[in-house]
Each structure stands twice: as structure tokens, then as C-alpha cells.
Design a protein around this motif. Structure first.
Motif, PDB file in Angstrom:
ATOM      1  N   PHE A 182       0.831  -1.202   0.000  1.00 52.11           N
ATOM      2  CA  PHE A 182       0.000   0.000   0.000  1.00 52.11           C
ATOM      3  C   PHE A 182       0.871   1.259   0.000  1.00 52.11           C
ATOM      4  N   SER A 183       1.986   1.231   0.741  1.00 52.74           N
ATOM      5  CA  SER A 183       2.908   2.369   0.737  1.00 52.74           C
ATOM      6  C   SER A 183       3.491   2.585  -0.651  1.00 52.74           C
ATOM      7  N   ASN A 184       3.835   1.499  -1.318  1.00 54.75           N
ATOM      8  CA  ASN A 184       4.338   1.576  -2.687  1.00 54.75           C
ATOM      9  C   ASN A 184       3.329   2.256  -3.601  1.00 54.75           C
ATOM     10  N   TYR A 185       2.072   1.876  -3.470  1.00 54.22           N
ATOM     11  CA  TYR A 185       1.008   2.460  -4.300  1.00 54.22           C
ATOM     12  C   TYR A 185       0.862   3.957  -4.019  1.00 54.22           C
ATOM     13  N   CYS A 186       0.849   4.338  -2.744  1.00 54.17           N
ATOM     14  CA  CYS A 186       0.671   5.749  -2.390  1.00 54.17           C
ATOM     15  C   CYS A 186       1.854   6.598  -2.845  1.00 54.17           C
ATOM     16  N   VAL A 187       3.072   6.071  -2.702  1.00 55.59           N
ATOM     17  CA  VAL A 187       4.255   6.823  -3.113  1.00 55.59           C
ATOM     18  C   VAL A 187       4.284   7.008  -4.626  1.00 55.59           C
ATOM     19  N   ARG A 188       3.898   6.003  -5.356  1.00 60.68           N
ATOM     20  CA  ARG A 188       3.862   6.139  -6.823  1.00 60.68           C
ATOM     21  C   ARG A 188       2.868   7.218  -7.234  1.00 60.68           C
ATOM     22  N   LYS A 189       1.713   7.247  -6.580  1.00 61.84           N
ATOM     23  CA  LYS A 189       0.709   8.249  -6.912  1.00 61.84           C
ATOM     24  C   LYS A 189       1.175   9.653  -6.529  1.00 61.84           C
ATOM     25  N   ARG A 190       1.847   9.770  -5.379  1.00 63.32           N
ATOM     26  CA  ARG A 190       2.185  11.086  -4.841  1.00 63.32           C
ATOM     27  C   ARG A 190       3.479  11.650  -5.406  1.00 63.32           C
ATOM     28  N   TYR A 191       4.510  10.792  -5.625  1.00 62.89           N
ATOM     29  CA  TYR A 191       5.830  11.292  -5.982  1.00 62.89           C
ATOM     30  C   TYR A 191       6.284  10.920  -7.399  1.00 62.89           C
ATOM     31  N   LEU A 192       5.898   9.757  -7.895  1.00 61.38           N
ATOM     32  CA  LEU A 192       6.473   9.274  -9.152  1.00 61.38           C
ATOM     33  C   LEU A 192       5.621   9.620 -10.365  1.00 61.38           C
ATOM     34  N   LEU A 224      12.445   7.406 -12.321  1.00 63.93           N
ATOM     35  CA  LEU A 224      13.658   6.870 -11.723  1.00 63.93           C
ATOM     36  C   LEU A 224      14.394   7.947 -10.923  1.00 63.93           C
ATOM     37  N   LYS A 225      14.521   9.147 -11.497  1.00 63.63           N
ATOM     38  CA  LYS A 225      15.168  10.243 -10.775  1.00 63.63           C
ATOM     39  C   LYS A 225      14.395  10.579  -9.504  1.00 63.63           C
ATOM     40  N   ALA A 226      13.073  10.566  -9.608  1.00 56.00           N
ATOM     41  CA  ALA A 226      12.249  10.876  -8.438  1.00 56.00           C
ATOM     42  C   ALA A 226      12.466   9.844  -7.339  1.00 56.00           C
ATOM     43  N   PHE A 227      12.572   8.572  -7.699  1.00 53.68           N
ATOM     44  CA  PHE A 227      12.761   7.534  -6.682  1.00 53.68           C
ATOM     45  C   PHE A 227      14.162   7.606  -6.086  1.00 53.68           C
ATOM     46  N   ILE A 263      15.386   7.775  -2.144  1.00 52.98           N
ATOM     47  CA  ILE A 263      16.442   6.973  -1.517  1.00 52.98           C
ATOM     48  C   ILE A 263      17.425   7.875  -0.800  1.00 52.98           C
ATOM     49  N   ASN A 264      17.762   8.998  -1.416  1.00 50.84           N
ATOM     50  CA  ASN A 264      18.682   9.958  -0.802  1.00 50.84           C
ATOM     51  C   ASN A 264      18.169  10.465   0.533  1.00 50.84           C
ATOM     52  N   VAL A 275      16.600   9.355   8.790  1.00 50.23           N
ATOM     53  CA  VAL A 275      15.752  10.392   8.209  1.00 50.23           C
ATOM     54  C   VAL A 275      16.568  11.659   8.010  1.00 50.23           C
ATOM     55  N   SER A 276      16.478  12.226   6.814  1.00 52.45           N
ATOM     56  CA  SER A 276      17.189  13.448   6.527  1.00 52.45           C
ATOM     57  C   SER A 276      16.620  14.096   5.286  1.00 52.45           C
ATOM     58  N   ALA A 277      17.029  15.333   5.038  1.00 53.10           N
ATOM     59  CA  ALA A 277      16.639  16.033   3.818  1.00 53.10           C
ATOM     60  C   ALA A 277      17.595  15.645   2.700  1.00 53.10           C
ATOM     61  N   PRO A 278      17.163  15.720   1.413  1.00 51.60           N
ATOM     62  CA  PRO A 278      18.023  15.358   0.296  1.00 51.60           C
ATOM     63  C   PRO A 278      19.098  16.406   0.077  1.00 51.60           C
ATOM     64  N   PRO A 279      20.268  16.004  -0.497  1.00 53.80           N
ATOM     65  CA  PRO A 279      21.300  16.983  -0.828  1.00 53.80           C
ATOM     66  C   PRO A 279      20.764  18.002  -1.813  1.00 53.80           C
ATOM     67  N   GLU A 280      21.218  19.241  -1.671  1.00 55.10           N
ATOM     68  CA  GLU A 280      20.692  20.299  -2.515  1.00 55.10           C
ATOM     69  C   GLU A 280      21.062  20.102  -3.975  1.00 55.10           C
ATOM     70  N   ASP A 281      22.234  19.469  -4.257  1.00 58.34           N
ATOM     71  CA  ASP A 281      22.670  19.356  -5.643  1.00 58.34           C
ATOM     72  C   ASP A 281      22.258  18.043  -6.288  1.00 58.34           C
ATOM     73  N   SER A 282      21.432  17.254  -5.606  1.00 61.33           N
ATOM     74  CA  SER A 282      21.049  15.958  -6.166  1.00 61.33           C
ATOM     75  C   SER A 282      19.842  16.112  -7.082  1.00 61.33           C
ATOM     76  N   ASP A 283      20.060  16.741  -8.244  1.00 64.69           N
ATOM     77  CA  ASP A 283      18.959  16.933  -9.152  1.00 64.69           C
ATOM     78  C   ASP A 283      18.836  15.818 -10.172  1.00 64.69           C
ATOM     79  N   PHE A 284      19.879  14.967 -10.271  1.00 67.31           N
ATOM     80  CA  PHE A 284      19.864  13.810 -11.149  1.00 67.31           C
ATOM     81  C   PHE A 284      19.494  14.193 -12.578  1.00 67.31           C
ATOM     82  N   SER A 285      19.935  15.361 -13.014  1.00 67.39           N
ATOM     83  CA  SER A 285      19.516  15.858 -14.318  1.00 67.39           C
ATOM     84  C   SER A 285      20.580  15.723 -15.391  1.00 67.39           C
TER      85      SER A 285
END
Length: 340
Positions: A261-271, A278-281, A285-286, A326-336
Motif C-alpha cells: 500500500f505504501s508503494n502504491y501511495c508513493v507512486r501516486k504522490r511522488y512518481l 527513476l530520478k524521483a525515486f 532513496i537519498n 531520516v534526513s533532507a536530500p542533498p541540494e545538488d542531487s537533481d539527477f539531471s
């Protein structure tokens, strides 16, 4: 994808840690990256080492990362992450890449679902709000005993959906009593929300916790004849989707339902809707696996200028014990700037 370029990418984007600088054990030596002179399956292996002869502290390149406690190369793990994000069946990956054992695939898909569960706990975002309507309901997940009769052997799941944003929450429950359901509702839904439900007796005190509570009597009709907007069709359709596509038909243990269920909610909300899932996931992880360094609090690490190391593979099964911080993502991790 070249192995060296790939490991460099993981290093410079923060998925592998930088432990260069003053050693935290001896506070004298400098920690630098070393080549261990070995080669496994054509990949060079590296590690971090303190250069002080009385210390010689050794640090794995995978330390505190998502790749820790696994003897698979980071590139192999990345293949499994891609398979999870893009919903490749495990048997397809197993047939394409013969080096992955079936239990390895199961473990890493479970690790990815653990990331989804942790992100929901980190963000702790409530659905609904002023002017929003949330439909709630409970449903039984499982199957009929010996495919006979009406009794379902499974688990009860309590859930809700925001009509406006389509955001959802789901929680496995042991009982459908008010003492169980109301606290979950308060945890996941904003108090200024209008709640719509059926006439289950556990819901009778919801009006004391939320802006408004409307009901529809399913024993008589599925839509309230006095107000056609009062129904639970949205959450009912979600149950159909979950049972048909999200929960595997066979082999799913009851304690694993929450992770699906968490997988389903995260896909709807973030991916879904993101430029690259892939970049979003990887950003998620970060956030769940931030990287530490071996530097002392009073010392600034030396800047690491050499290219990132290659990660050596191994045949053994990844450990099921994983460290989550638990932490915030690095500021430069844009994966772009990298092509997958």
C-alpha cells in the motif's frame, strides 16, 4: 553503461559517501581512497583508508548508503531499482539477467518498498483540508477458503481517498472498532475535511473530530438520494484497483500488505507525473539513506577530486537488516545530467 562512469555518477551525486578528510578514530591521519589490487568479474575494488600507520582504519565505499550490506555491485543494484520503479516482473529480470537469484530479486524489491514506507513516515502528510472531501471505507483482502463459501481468509484494510487531489491512505487493521479506526483517521486526514462514509457503527463519532461527516446507507442505496454527491464510489473503485493490480494474487504474506500500500501511495504522490520516475525515486532513496562522513566535528574534510570508485559485485544474498536514517536530500542531487 560503463561501470567506472556509473560509479562516478553515484559518488558525485551523493549516493555513495565521501569519507575523505581527517580520520575520526585517530584525529591524525588523512582518509583517502585506496585500490586493493583485486579484481572481481572485471571490476576494480576500492575502499577508504586512514594513512596513519598506527590507525589504518578501513571504510567500505558502501557505508551508510542504500547499497550497504550487499555484495552485489552498485550497478547490479541499480538494475533492480530500475526494475522496481518501472514495474518489471521479477521473473522477467531473472530470465534476462541470469546472475540474479530469485530470493535476491525478492529482497531488493522489498527494500525498495521499505523506502516507500519510510518516505510516508518522514513526510507525514495529511490528505484533505478545508473544502476537501475524503471518502473512507474498509475492505477485506484475501481469498475464500478452498475457493468455497463466502468467508474470506485475509486482512482488513482501512483507507480513504481525497476526491480533489486523488491522494490516498491505507492501513492494515486487526479490528474495525472505533478505537482502531478513529485514531488512524485522525493521523492521516486533516481535521477541516468533510468525511463521507457508510453507516458502519464505528464511524458514528467522526463528526466530533472533523469538519463534517456525511453518510450513505449501503443496505438501501449506494448514493444518497437527498444529495447525489454523497457516495463512496471513489474509494470503492480504489479497492478494485488495489485487489486487481497492486497486491499479488499469490504468495503475499499478511505482514507485507502495508508495504504494498505504501508503494502504491508513493507512486501516486511522488512518481506519477514526474519528469523521470527513476530520478524521483533516487531522490527518495537519498532522503531515507543520507550519507555520513568520518570527519571529526571540528575538522573540515579535504576536497575529494579523484573520480569515484568502482564497486565490486558478489554472489551472496543481500542482508535483510537495513539502516534507515531520516534526513533532507542533498541540494545538488537533481539527477539531471546523467542518462539512464
Amino acid at each position: 553503461m560503463a561501470t567506472n562512469n556509473f560509479s562516478d555518477y553515484l559518488y558525485f551525486k551523493g549516493l555513495l559517501g565521501d569519507f575523505s578528510g581527517v580520520c575520526s578514530r585517530c584525529n591524525i591521519g588523512e582518509v583517502t581512497k585506496k585500490y586493493d589490487g583485486k579484481s572481481r568479474n572485471g571490476e576494480n575494488t576500492y575502499f577508504w583508508r586512514c594513512n596513519y600507520h598506527k590507525c589504518r582504519k578501513k571504510i567500505s565505499l558502501k557505508r551508510d548508503s542504500f547499497f550497504e550490506k550487499s555484495q552485489l555491485s552498485c550497478q547490479d543494484v541499480f538494475i533492480l531499482i530500475c526494475g522496481f520503479v518501472y514495474k518489471f516482473p521479477q521473473y522477467t529480470i531473472h530470465q534476462t539477467y541470469k546472475k540474479f537469484a530469485s530470493h535476491t530479486l525478492v529482497d531488493w524489491y522489498n527494500f525498495c518498498r521499505d523506502v516507500c514506507s519510510d518516505i510516508l513516515l518522514i513526510d507525514n502528510k495529511k490528505i484533505g483540508g478545508p473544502g476537501h472531501v475524503v471518502e473512507i471505507d474498509e475492505s477485506k483482502f484475501g481469498k475464500r477458503k478452498y475457493d468455497r463459501g463466502d468467508k474470506v481468509d485475509g486482512v482488513w484494510v482501512f483507507g480513504g481517498i481525497d476526491r480533489q487531489t486523488r491522494e490516498t491512505f491505507f492501513q492494515v487493521v486487526k479490528h474495525r472498532s472505533a478505537e482502531t479506526l478513529i485514531p488512524i483517521l485522525v493521523e492521516f486526514v486533516h481535521p477541516e475535511t468533510t468525511i463521507i462514509s457508510d453507516c458502519w457503527k464505528a464511524y458514528k463519532n467522526i463528526k466530533n473530530q472533523f469538519f463534517q461527516h456525511l453518510t450513505v446507507n449501503h443496505s438501501i442505496h449506494f448514493v444518497n438520494p437527498e444529495d447525489r454527491s454523497v457516495h463512496t464510489n471513489s474509494i470503492e473503485s480504489q479497492w478494485h484497483v488495489l485487489k486487481r493490480t497492486v497486491i499479488p494474487a499469490f504468495g503475499t504474506r499478511k505482514h507485507m500488505y502495508d508495504s504494498y500500500f505504501s508503494n502504491y501511495c508513493v507512486r501516486k504522490r511522488y512518481l506519477e507525473g514526474s519528469e523521470c520516475q527513476l530520478k524521483a525515486f533516487l531522490k527518495l532513496i537519498n532522503r531515507v539513506y543520507p550519507l555520513k562522513t568520518c570527519q571529526t566535528p571540528s575538522t573540515t574534510a579535504a576536497t575529494h577530486t579523484s573520480p569515484g570508485p568502482s564497486i565490486s559485485p558478489g554472489p551472496s544474498r543481500p542482508s535483510k537488516v537495513r539502516k534507515k536514517i531520516v534526513s533532507a536530500p542533498p541540494e545538488d542531487s537533481d539527477f539531471s545530467d546523467y542518462e539512464y
